[in-house]
Design an enzyme around this catalytic site. Sequence first.
Site, short mmCIF file in Angstrom:
data_model
loop_
_atom_site.label_atom_id
_atom_site.label_comp_id
_atom_site.label_asym_id
_atom_site.label_seq_id
_atom_site.Cartn_x
_atom_site.Cartn_y
_atom_site.Cartn_z
N ARG A 1 17.85 -8.11 11.08
CA ARG A 1 18.48 -5.89 10.65
C ARG A 1 19.85 -5.45 10.36
NH1 ARG A 1 14.61 -7.88 8.13
NH2 ARG A 1 12.72 -7.74 9.75
N HIS B 1 4.30 -16.61 15.98
CA HIS B 1 3.74 -15.68 15.76
C HIS B 1 2.30 -16.17 16.84
CE1 HIS B 1 6.53 -15.16 12.57
NE2 HIS B 1 6.32 -13.13 13.10
N ASP C 1 1.27 -7.69 15.40
CA ASP C 1 2.62 -8.23 14.79
C ASP C 1 2.31 -6.72 13.46
OD1 ASP C 1 4.54 -9.17 12.60
OD2 ASP C 1 3.41 -10.71 11.94
N HIS D 1 1.42 -11.06 5.34
CA HIS D 1 2.60 -9.39 5.04
C HIS D 1 1.47 -9.22 3.73
CE1 HIS D 1 5.57 -10.75 6.78
NE2 HIS D 1 6.14 -9.53 7.02
#
Length: 469
Positions: free
Chosen positions: A74, A167, A249, A179
């Site tokens: 990020r 995860h 998540d 996703h």
Amino acid sequence: MSTDRRLVDAVLLPGFTGTTVPDWLARAVDDGLAGVCVFAANVGTDFPALTRTLHGRRPGFLVAGDEEGGSVTRLEHRTGSSWPGAAALGRLDDPATTQAVAAAMGAQCRAAGIDLALAPVADVNAEPENPVIGIRSFGATPDLVARHTAAFVRGLQGAGTAAAAKHFPGHGSTTVDSHKAMPVVDADLATLRSRDLPPFAAAVEAGVRSVLTAHVLFPPLDNRPATMSPPLLQLLRRDLGFDGVVISDAVDMQAIAGTVGRGPGAVAAVAAGVDLVCIGNPANGYDDEAGYLEVRHALLDALADGTLPRARLADAGRRVAELAGWVRRAPSATGLAGDVPEHLGHEVVRRVAEVSGDVRVGPGPHVLDLTGPANVAAGLRREPLLPAALRRRDPEVTTGRALPDAGRPLVVVATGPTPELDTVRTARPDAVVVNVGFPGRWTPPAPSVTVWGDGRAQAEVAAELLKGR
């Protein structure tokens, strides 16, 4: 403000829109919101000013973000990460180097105002066709992933940034991206124990402060995905002895939002043992405040009707507060980055790069990128990194889908074998392939370069090999 609302806000981690603090978020922080998760669109030209504003509103407020290095960053989303990423670190297989890289990343996070890095990826990438883990994993064997997961946790947290091993209990054997839909893995408990759990056990042993769940269904063990599964989360608490923060998540991912919905998914997750609900990225197509309120109202309703016990919420909030306390007490360690060689990421990639044949290209090469859509986890789609790295050495570099004239150098960027790549190689057998994927099932034909990832460090090394310094 009611006690119930404080209990609920203390376990929520929403995303938000923009590079300044929206009014709704400022009010929520003042009222006891646990924290926020930042995404690439929040990282503007003065991101530290944004995090200082958030931290200044309430002591103990947490700022979290996905900072894995490699393809998922990020803080460096505009340029690509200068850090090598897990696949390259695993290929080098020097835990001391992994720890040093993670320490520098932790110092970078802390200096920018990120308290909780949602890393490392502790998934064993046992499925070569995995569409979402791949180069984000240290490798395909439990022992390898375990030792680098532990080293990464030690480095990151030694720099004062909390880590989140993810995860749980493992996303490495999926063929579906959570996703986009619900992955299903037909693995029994014995398989989980031998293949997927060792890296998480190593993270717990290393003192990891948080663990992030997988939206993955394991039918032999439960009919609910791990994020919402009491039996699977009990493996973490009971079998691995983890007493830190369990983070979901993002519940806006389609594995949850497209099945049970964000609000009900959050309720089920907290009831199952999740302590901090990551709501997700409003850039996925919803209003930031509305997404936060949807989840908060669902939890409030569940608290009111007894679906969600008050004691469960209180226990979750206690763990989150303890995590925030650890961050406040941890040394900032911003000087650690200065103790790490400036080009460590580049050096790692250079040491693991694999060259087959003569990969040097002449003037004005054309770059054909066959990598396809960006991995959703990587965030904002950026321009391919290799052309920019090559142009710093040769301003005549071009890009595009059309093949150049015969005789003009051609460089093809790929993550694995595809019919399109076969067609290109048939037409241009002299094309140099730069493999930025996880070479678990494929050795690209010569001439080729394999760089173990798709970050800026990989692009710079590939450009050096193609054009020289």
